[in-house]
Structures are given as C-alpha cells and as structure tokens.
Design a protein around this motif. Structure first.
Motif, PDB file in Angstrom:
ATOM      1  N   SER A   1      68.430  36.660  15.853  1.00  0.00           N
ATOM      2  CA  SER A   1      67.970  38.064  15.071  1.00  0.00           C
ATOM      3  C   SER A   1      69.089  38.279  14.161  1.00  0.00           C
ATOM      4  CB  SER A   1      68.043  39.165  16.273  1.00  0.00           C
ATOM      5  OG  SER A   1      67.076  38.966  17.115  1.00  0.00           O
ATOM      6  N   GLU A   2      70.577  37.721  14.073  1.00  0.00           N
ATOM      7  CA  GLU A   2      71.758  37.089  14.099  1.00  0.00           C
ATOM      8  C   GLU A   2      71.446  37.094  12.404  1.00  0.00           C
ATOM      9  OE1 GLU A   2      76.231  37.229  13.185  1.00  0.00           O
ATOM     10  OE2 GLU A   2      75.687  38.130  15.358  1.00  0.00           O
ATOM     11  N   SER A  45      68.351  39.073   7.621  1.00  0.00           N
ATOM     12  CA  SER A  45      68.295  39.673   5.501  1.00  0.00           C
ATOM     13  C   SER A  45      66.953  39.345   5.414  1.00  0.00           C
ATOM     14  CB  SER A  45      69.401  38.831   4.973  1.00  0.00           C
ATOM     15  OG  SER A  45      69.206  37.836   5.396  1.00  0.00           O
ATOM     16  N   MET A  46      65.834  39.203   6.053  1.00  0.00           N
ATOM     17  CA  MET A  46      64.575  39.133   6.578  1.00  0.00           C
ATOM     18  C   MET A  46      63.679  39.281   7.066  1.00  0.00           C
ATOM     19  SD  MET A  46      65.063  34.554   6.123  1.00  0.00           S
ATOM     20  CE  MET A  46      65.597  33.846   5.681  1.00  0.00           C
ATOM     21  N   PRO A  47      63.857  40.286   7.026  1.00  0.00           N
ATOM     22  CA  PRO A  47      63.530  42.250   8.061  1.00  0.00           C
ATOM     23  C   PRO A  47      61.904  41.739   8.736  1.00  0.00           C
ATOM     24  CG  PRO A  47      64.049  42.980   5.908  1.00  0.00           C
ATOM     25  CD  PRO A  47      64.677  42.048   6.292  1.00  0.00           C
ATOM     26  N   GLU A  48      61.170  41.113   7.371  1.00  0.00           N
ATOM     27  CA  GLU A  48      59.297  40.725   7.583  1.00  0.00           C
ATOM     28  C   GLU A  48      59.661  39.548   8.755  1.00  0.00           C
ATOM     29  OE1 GLU A  48      61.514  38.937   3.951  1.00  0.00           O
ATOM     30  OE2 GLU A  48      61.792  40.369   4.777  1.00  0.00           O
ATOM     31  N   VAL A  49      60.226  39.300   9.435  1.00  0.00           N
ATOM     32  CA  VAL A  49      60.566  37.285   9.915  1.00  0.00           C
ATOM     33  C   VAL A  49      61.202  37.338  11.327  1.00  0.00           C
ATOM     34  CG1 VAL A  49      61.445  35.069  10.505  1.00  0.00           C
ATOM     35  CG2 VAL A  49      60.859  35.621   8.135  1.00  0.00           C
ATOM     36  N   THR A  50      60.255  37.484  12.624  1.00  0.00           N
ATOM     37  CA  THR A  50      60.568  37.813  13.577  1.00  0.00           C
ATOM     38  C   THR A  50      60.388  36.679  14.372  1.00  0.00           C
ATOM     39  OG1 THR A  50      58.533  38.304  14.603  1.00  0.00           O
ATOM     40  CG2 THR A  50      59.524  39.661  13.588  1.00  0.00           C
ATOM     41  N   THR A  78      60.349  30.743  18.135  1.00  0.00           N
ATOM     42  CA  THR A  78      58.606  30.504  17.269  1.00  0.00           C
ATOM     43  C   THR A  78      59.319  31.970  16.115  1.00  0.00           C
ATOM     44  OG1 THR A  78      57.980  29.878  19.065  1.00  0.00           O
ATOM     45  CG2 THR A  78      56.533  31.186  17.701  1.00  0.00           C
ATOM     46  N   LEU A  79      59.629  31.530  15.079  1.00  0.00           N
ATOM     47  CA  LEU A  79      59.306  32.281  14.186  1.00  0.00           C
ATOM     48  C   LEU A  79      57.819  33.038  13.198  1.00  0.00           C
ATOM     49  CD1 LEU A  79      61.675  30.715  12.072  1.00  0.00           C
ATOM     50  CD2 LEU A  79      61.990  32.447  12.741  1.00  0.00           C
ATOM     51  N   SER A  80      57.706  34.284  13.440  1.00  0.00           N
ATOM     52  CA  SER A  80      56.319  34.758  12.600  1.00  0.00           C
ATOM     53  C   SER A  80      56.735  35.754  11.609  1.00  0.00           C
ATOM     54  CB  SER A  80      55.487  35.311  13.543  1.00  0.00           C
ATOM     55  OG  SER A  80      56.585  36.418  14.405  1.00  0.00           O
ATOM     56  N   GLY A  81      56.207  35.777  10.598  1.00  0.00           N
ATOM     57  CA  GLY A  81      56.104  37.420  10.469  1.00  0.00           C
ATOM     58  C   GLY A  81      55.522  36.837   8.718  1.00  0.00           C
ATOM     59  N   SER A 124      64.480  23.775  18.984  1.00  0.00           N
ATOM     60  CA  SER A 124      63.917  23.685  18.319  1.00  0.00           C
ATOM     61  C   SER A 124      63.326  24.945  17.878  1.00  0.00           C
ATOM     62  CB  SER A 124      62.388  22.331  18.849  1.00  0.00           C
ATOM     63  OG  SER A 124      61.966  23.322  19.546  1.00  0.00           O
ATOM     64  N   VAL A 125      62.177  24.483  16.783  1.00  0.00           N
ATOM     65  CA  VAL A 125      62.443  25.910  15.717  1.00  0.00           C
ATOM     66  C   VAL A 125      60.416  25.593  15.929  1.00  0.00           C
ATOM     67  CG1 VAL A 125      62.474  27.028  13.699  1.00  0.00           C
ATOM     68  CG2 VAL A 125      64.240  26.181  14.933  1.00  0.00           C
ATOM     69  N   VAL A 126      59.921  26.738  16.481  1.00  0.00           N
ATOM     70  CA  VAL A 126      58.754  26.481  15.482  1.00  0.00           C
ATOM     71  C   VAL A 126      57.850  27.529  14.186  1.00  0.00           C
ATOM     72  CG1 VAL A 126      55.729  26.747  16.433  1.00  0.00           C
ATOM     73  CG2 VAL A 126      57.475  26.559  18.405  1.00  0.00           C
ATOM     74  N   ASN A 127      57.520  27.262  13.412  1.00  0.00           N
ATOM     75  CA  ASN A 127      57.520  28.337  12.075  1.00  0.00           C
ATOM     76  C   ASN A 127      56.291  28.746  11.671  1.00  0.00           C
ATOM     77  OD1 ASN A 127      57.860  29.703   9.260  1.00  0.00           O
ATOM     78  ND2 ASN A 127      59.957  27.791   8.868  1.00  0.00           N
ATOM     79  N   ASN A 128      55.683  29.559  12.606  1.00  0.00           N
ATOM     80  CA  ASN A 128      54.440  30.157  12.580  1.00  0.00           C
ATOM     81  C   ASN A 128      54.489  31.371  11.554  1.00  0.00           C
ATOM     82  OD1 ASN A 128      52.968  28.715  14.133  1.00  0.00           O
ATOM     83  ND2 ASN A 128      53.919  30.511  16.045  1.00  0.00           N
ATOM     84  N   ILE A 129      55.556  31.385  10.211  1.00  0.00           N
ATOM     85  CA  ILE A 129      54.997  32.121   8.686  1.00  0.00           C
ATOM     86  C   ILE A 129      53.787  32.348   7.939  1.00  0.00           C
ATOM     87  CG2 ILE A 129      57.130  32.411   7.141  1.00  0.00           C
ATOM     88  CD1 ILE A 129      59.383  32.230   8.801  1.00  0.00           C
ATOM     89  N   MET A 130      53.872  33.289   7.858  1.00  0.00           N
ATOM     90  CA  MET A 130      52.480  32.934   6.706  1.00  0.00           C
ATOM     91  C   MET A 130      53.511  33.130   4.912  1.00  0.00           C
ATOM     92  SD  MET A 130      50.256  32.145   8.789  1.00  0.00           S
ATOM     93  CE  MET A 130      48.516  32.556   7.449  1.00  0.00           C
ATOM     94  N   VAL A 131      52.940  32.557   4.807  1.00  0.00           N
ATOM     95  CA  VAL A 131      53.047  32.274   2.808  1.00  0.00           C
ATOM     96  C   VAL A 131      52.401  33.186   2.061  1.00  0.00           C
ATOM     97  CG1 VAL A 131      54.093  31.883   0.899  1.00  0.00           C
ATOM     98  CG2 VAL A 131      54.517  30.755   2.786  1.00  0.00           C
ATOM     99  N   THR A 132      52.308  34.981   2.036  1.00  0.00           N
ATOM    100  CA  THR A 132      51.886  35.612   1.505  1.00  0.00           C
ATOM    101  C   THR A 132      52.573  36.192   0.124  1.00  0.00           C
ATOM    102  OG1 THR A 132      51.532  36.710   3.664  1.00  0.00           O
ATOM    103  CG2 THR A 132      50.341  37.819   1.427  1.00  0.00           C
TER     104      THR A 132
END
Length: 168
Positions: A35-36, A40-45, A54-57, A80-88
């Motif tokens: 979280s820290e 700087s990316m409040p749109e990412v959780t 698991t990243l999303s946003g 590991s990291v699961v990147n579920n971030i959507m590019v909009t």
C-alpha cells in the motif's frame, strides 16, 4: 543438567532466535508495504494472500500499469504478482457544440447555405451569419467587394455588415 545438555539447549535457543529474526513478513505486513508502494497511484488497489499480490484498478496507460507491478514485485515477502489492472484511455474530448442559432432559426440556415455558395468566389473574405445579419471581414478589392455585396443583398438578409472589411 549436564554440560552437553546445557550446550544443546543454548545452541537451540540461539538457532531459534536466528530463525525468528529471519522470519518472512506475513500478509498484513506485506499489505502495508505494498500500500505504501502504491500510495502515488490511488486508482490502483492491492490484495495479498499467501504472499501473492493481486493488483486491480484502472489506469490511463500501459506504462503506469507496468510501473505498479514492478514496484510491488520488489517488495520484501511478495512471492508473485497478479496484475488485473485495466488500461482505460482518457475520455475523448466532448463533441463541438452545435450551432443552436442555426437550428432555432431556419432563415439563418438558408442564409448560411447561400453565403457558403457565394463565398467560394471570394477567398479574401470571411463571411458569417447570425440572426439574419451577414458580417463580412477580411480584405477585398473594390470591384470584388461590389460584386460580393450585390450577391449578398440578393439573399435578402436583415443587414450586411462590412465594418470589418478592408477595401483596397
């Protein structure tokens, strides 16, 4: 207790202390660190379970998505990291406002059509129509202006305003 047993007990306690100091962070600790990293990316959780993040946003571009993943991967304890971030992509700009005067006043639309047809022959003039008044700006020769004025008058506007026109 014999010396051998005492030595073994002390050795076991030292070993236990060393292992305790090298313990891997738990999910709560990893969540706090991640979280820290993403502050700087409040749109990412991020959610953490068994060291897997698991990243999303939604983000605006691929570079931001990749940056979020890279910063989380470097966090201690992350397996590991699961990147579920959507590019909009950013929303397109709104369409230009429609000319409500032309819609509200059909007479202006008829004038505009006539002016468009006439203005093709007079490239030095900028001609606008508003509320039945034709406004001419730009620069024309006296002969061209006379011809243009006659053509515009034939459209029967309320007025032809040439105060912004330079006649040479």
């Amino acid at each position: 207790m014999s010396k051998k047993q005492l030595s073994t007990a002390i050795l076991c306690m030292v070993f236990a202390a060393m292992v305790a100091c090298k313990a891997k962070p738990n999910d709560t600790q990893i969540q706090a660190k991640v979280s820290e990293q993403l502050s700087s990316m409040p749109e990412v959780t991020a959610d953490v379970k068994d060291g897997v993040v698991t990243l999303s946003g939604n983000v605006a571009d691929d570079a931001t998505k990749a940056s979020a993943e890279a910063s989380v991967k470097s966090t201690e304890g992350v397996k590991s990291v699961v990147n579920n971030i959507m590019v909009t992509p950013a929303a397109p700009p709104p369409p230009p406002a429609t000319d409500t005067a032309a819609i509200a006043n059909p007479a202006d639309e008829a004038l505009r059509t006539g002016v468009t047809n006439i203005s093709k022959d007079f490239p030095g003039a900028d001609i606008k129509v508003d509320a039945g008044v034709i406004t001419v700006t730009g620069e024309l020769s006296a002969t061209k202006w006379k011809t243009l004025k006659q053509a515009l008058d034939a459209l029967h506007p309320k007025k032809v305003d040439a105060s912004g026109l330079k006649v040479k």
